[in-house]
Write a protein that holds these residues in place. Structure first.
Motif, PDB file in Angstrom:
ATOM      1  N   UNK A 283       0.929  -0.643   0.096  1.00 14.49           N
ATOM      2  CA  UNK A 283       0.148  -0.026  -0.043  1.00 14.49           C
ATOM      3  C   UNK A 283       0.837   1.009  -0.300  1.00 14.49           C
ATOM      4  N   UNK A 284       0.473   2.599  -0.121  1.00 19.25           N
ATOM      5  CA  UNK A 284       1.787   3.815  -0.060  1.00 19.25           C
ATOM      6  C   UNK A 284       2.221   3.606   1.381  1.00 19.25           C
ATOM      7  N   UNK A 285       1.758   3.203   2.558  1.00 16.67           N
ATOM      8  CA  UNK A 285       2.779   2.819   3.570  1.00 16.67           C
ATOM      9  C   UNK A 285       3.266   1.415   4.184  1.00 16.67           C
ATOM     10  N   UNK A 286       2.506   0.562   3.490  1.00 14.40           N
ATOM     11  CA  UNK A 286       2.636  -1.151   4.322  1.00 14.40           C
ATOM     12  C   UNK A 286       3.245  -2.078   2.986  1.00 14.40           C
ATOM     13  N   UNK A 287       3.269  -2.899   4.045  1.00 14.33           N
ATOM     14  CA  UNK A 287       3.399  -4.176   3.526  1.00 14.33           C
ATOM     15  C   UNK A 287       2.476  -5.091   3.608  1.00 14.33           C
ATOM     16  N   UNK A 288       2.017  -6.332   2.676  1.00 16.80           N
ATOM     17  CA  UNK A 288       0.645  -6.882   3.386  1.00 16.80           C
ATOM     18  C   UNK A 288       0.793  -8.672   2.925  1.00 16.80           C
ATOM     19  N   UNK A 289       0.284  -9.351   3.881  1.00 14.90           N
ATOM     20  CA  UNK A 289      -0.001 -10.368   3.021  1.00 14.90           C
ATOM     21  C   UNK A 289      -1.366 -10.704   3.034  1.00 14.90           C
ATOM     22  N   UNK A 290      -1.802 -11.593   2.901  1.00 17.74           N
ATOM     23  CA  UNK A 290      -3.669 -12.024   2.949  1.00 17.74           C
ATOM     24  C   UNK A 290      -3.465 -13.176   2.436  1.00 17.74           C
ATOM     25  N   UNK A 291      -3.814 -14.342   3.921  1.00 20.29           N
ATOM     26  CA  UNK A 291      -4.632 -15.830   3.592  1.00 20.29           C
ATOM     27  C   UNK A 291      -5.686 -16.411   3.708  1.00 20.29           C
ATOM     28  N   UNK A 292      -6.256 -16.717   2.528  1.00 20.47           N
ATOM     29  CA  UNK A 292      -7.813 -17.031   2.795  1.00 20.47           C
ATOM     30  C   UNK A 292      -8.143 -18.546   2.640  1.00 20.47           C
ATOM     31  N   UNK A 293      -9.320 -19.062   3.334  1.00 21.42           N
ATOM     32  CA  UNK A 293      -9.054 -20.472   3.159  1.00 21.42           C
ATOM     33  C   UNK A 293     -10.807 -20.172   2.783  1.00 21.42           C
ATOM     34  N   UNK A 294     -11.380 -21.866   2.301  1.00 20.02           N
ATOM     35  CA  UNK A 294     -12.787 -22.550   2.758  1.00 20.02           C
ATOM     36  C   UNK A 294     -12.472 -22.632   3.572  1.00 20.02           C
ATOM     37  N   UNK A 295     -13.558 -23.132   4.180  1.00 18.18           N
ATOM     38  CA  UNK A 295     -14.242 -23.425   5.807  1.00 18.18           C
ATOM     39  C   UNK A 295     -16.167 -23.715   6.160  1.00 18.18           C
ATOM     40  N   UNK A 296     -15.706 -23.966   6.690  1.00 17.36           N
ATOM     41  CA  UNK A 296     -16.896 -23.740   7.995  1.00 17.36           C
ATOM     42  C   UNK A 296     -17.425 -21.949   8.096  1.00 17.36           C
ATOM     43  N   UNK A 297     -18.352 -21.855   8.035  1.00 15.46           N
ATOM     44  CA  UNK A 297     -18.793 -20.673   7.945  1.00 15.46           C
ATOM     45  C   UNK A 297     -18.999 -20.511  10.080  1.00 15.46           C
ATOM     46  N   UNK A 298     -17.702 -18.758   9.994  1.00  9.13           N
ATOM     47  CA  UNK A 298     -17.974 -19.035  11.807  1.00  9.13           C
ATOM     48  C   UNK A 298     -18.450 -17.244  11.534  1.00  9.13           C
ATOM     49  N   UNK A 299     -19.207 -17.682  13.096  1.00  5.38           N
ATOM     50  CA  UNK A 299     -18.973 -16.273  13.469  1.00  5.38           C
ATOM     51  C   UNK A 299     -18.528 -14.876  13.983  1.00  5.38           C
ATOM     52  N   UNK A 300     -18.509 -13.215  13.667  1.00  8.02           N
ATOM     53  CA  UNK A 300     -17.972 -12.302  14.169  1.00  8.02           C
ATOM     54  C   UNK A 300     -17.441 -12.712  15.525  1.00  8.02           C
ATOM     55  N   UNK A 301     -17.530 -13.233  16.302  1.00 10.77           N
ATOM     56  CA  UNK A 301     -17.576 -13.615  17.919  1.00 10.77           C
ATOM     57  C   UNK A 301     -16.791 -14.296  18.053  1.00 10.77           C
ATOM     58  N   UNK A 302     -16.502 -15.509  17.097  1.00  6.98           N
ATOM     59  CA  UNK A 302     -15.620 -16.577  16.774  1.00  6.98           C
ATOM     60  C   UNK A 302     -14.720 -15.565  16.343  1.00  6.98           C
ATOM     61  N   UNK A 303     -14.559 -15.158  15.315  1.00  5.00           N
ATOM     62  CA  UNK A 303     -13.056 -14.566  14.829  1.00  5.00           C
ATOM     63  C   UNK A 303     -12.719 -13.742  15.466  1.00  5.00           C
ATOM     64  N   UNK A 304     -13.147 -13.264  16.623  1.00  2.21           N
ATOM     65  CA  UNK A 304     -12.585 -12.208  17.933  1.00  2.21           C
ATOM     66  C   UNK A 304     -11.821 -12.793  18.565  1.00  2.21           C
ATOM     67  N   UNK A 305     -12.002 -13.832  18.458  1.00  2.54           N
ATOM     68  CA  UNK A 305     -11.324 -14.769  19.927  1.00  2.54           C
ATOM     69  C   UNK A 305      -9.701 -15.330  19.099  1.00  2.54           C
ATOM     70  N   UNK A 306      -9.722 -16.204  18.212  1.00  2.00           N
ATOM     71  CA  UNK A 306      -9.126 -16.588  17.302  1.00  2.00           C
ATOM     72  C   UNK A 306      -7.482 -15.915  17.216  1.00  2.00           C
ATOM     73  N   UNK A 307      -6.944 -15.046  17.987  1.00  2.00           N
ATOM     74  CA  UNK A 307      -5.676 -14.807  18.451  1.00  2.00           C
ATOM     75  C   UNK A 307      -5.441 -15.201  19.620  1.00  2.00           C
ATOM     76  N   UNK A 308      -5.978 -15.574  20.539  1.00  6.84           N
ATOM     77  CA  UNK A 308      -5.995 -15.665  21.832  1.00  6.84           C
ATOM     78  C   UNK A 308      -5.188 -17.376  21.918  1.00  6.84           C
TER      79      UNK A 308
END
Length: 367
Positions: A283-308
């Motif tokens: 981007x203008x000031x960032x370098x980034x990497x995005x990794x996506x995958x198929x899978x079951x549907x995840x709720x936003x509440x579950x996603x918020x805890x995945x990095x714990x």
């Protein structure tokens, strides 16, 4: 550290106020003295034409002025000491509250807040900054306590399994030793993986690494090639795209970050015919990497805890390759150590999108 005690800041300010007032009073009296001298002769004027009259000379002025000036200076000194003590006390009152909060924090009470009232001045900014520090410190301590508890539980599990297997083997002399060895090897490997993950996490949290130019696109290629057999064994496809994504950091840690992202996308994918997408760019000031995958549907509440720590998601697929529950936690710690940002987003239709943004290499930002 023991240090000799000295005068308090309040006493220093009081003496400073009184001293300044004394200097100002002395200068004022000096100006008045010089002004009066201009209109007083050196000697007494004798009688002249007309009625006799007496005109004071400078000696008379000195006898009349000096005592009153001394009394004025004494009054100024007393006023300066009393007034300075009161004013300095009022000025330093916010500092006393900050000091009290600091002592409470040093004793382990991180829930206390200063919450200083009044207009925004230097003390208010200091108090607000200290409150923000306490909030972050309290959250960090709570996170570390949860992490320690979870780590203890996770480390105790393979040890308990090992103990159980050994007790069963001791009680059953006819048990197949090869089966026992295989199971002990598997449990021991899980314990080693967990220990190594904890070491990587600790290294990332300390930030003790040298920074060098690193291209995230090359890290993505290396991680993809390493994990390709795992993906093929699960019937998955890995698609890579994007452009060079240069940043500064630890090559080993950023390779670990990329490997964790790709591995996480593989083991939490569909049972077969799933896809992993790896994209890099700038981007203008960032370098980034995005990794996506198929899978079951995840709720936003579950996603918020995945990095714990040790949170794998209650709805995610669990297999023997799901790791130790620190994959995204390590990614988050490495990202923070590199002054970056981690974004987790559930994909429409199922799966997860993980984006890591890091500062762009300085020579590309004009730095």
């Amino acid at each position: 550290m023991d240090r000799p005690s000295g005068p308090s800041v309040r006493l220093k300010l009081t003496l400073s106020y009184a001293g300044f007032l004394m200097v100002a009073g002395a200068l004022l009296l000096a100006v008045v003295w010089v002004f009066l001298l201009r209109y007083v002769p050196d000697v007494t004027t004798g009688p002249g034409p007309g009625p006799a009259r007496f005109v004071p000379n400078r000696s008379d002025l000195q006898r009349a002025f000096v005592p009153k000036a001394a009394w004025a200076m004494a009054a100024l000194l007393l006023f300066g000491l009393v007034g300075g003590w009161v004013l300095s006390g009022r000025m330093l009152a916010p500092l006393s509250r900050i000091t009290r909060a600091t002592r409470l924090a040093a004793e382990g009470s991180l829930a206390h807040r200063i919450e200083l009232e009044g207009p925004r001045d230097e003390f208010r900014e200091l108090a607000d900054a200290f409150d923000r520090m306490l909030i972050r410190l309290e959250a960090h301590v709570a996170e570390q306590e949860r992490f320690a508890a979870n780590a203890s539980h996770e480390l105790r599990t393979p040890l308990a399994i090992t103990q159980t297997l050994l007790e069963v083997a001791r009680q059953d002399a006819n048990r197949d030793p090869i089966e026992l060895i295989d199971r002990l090897h598997f449990v021991n490997s899980r314990a080693i993986d967990l220990t190594e993950a904890l070491l990587v996490l600790s290294r990332a949290d300390r930030g003790s690494f040298a920074r060098e130019p690193v291209d995230l696109s090359l890290m993505a290629e290396e991680a993809t090639e390493t994990l390709l057999p795992l993906a093929e064994g699960r019937g998955l496809t890995i698609e890579t795209s994007g452009s060079p994504s240069p940043t500064l950091g630890s090559r080993a840690l950023l390779l670990q970050l990329t490997t964790n992202l790709v591995h996480n996308a593989i083991v939490h994918n569909l049972p077969d015919a799933g896809t992993v997408w790896v994209t890099t760019g700038v981007g203008r000031t960032t370098a980034w990497i995005i990794v996506e995958n198929d899978g079951v549907e995840l709720s936003p509440d579950v996603v918020r805890t995945l990095a714990e720590p040790f949170r794998r998601g209650t709805e995610r697929i669990r297999t023997d390759h799901t790791g130790v529950g620190l994959g995204l936690t390590i990614v988050q710690s490495i990202t923070r150590a590199h002054d970056g940002a981690l974004t987790l987003t559930p994909r429409a239709g199922g799966g997860l999108s993980v984006k890591v943004s890091l500062p762009l290499a300085p020579h590309l930002t004009g730095g």
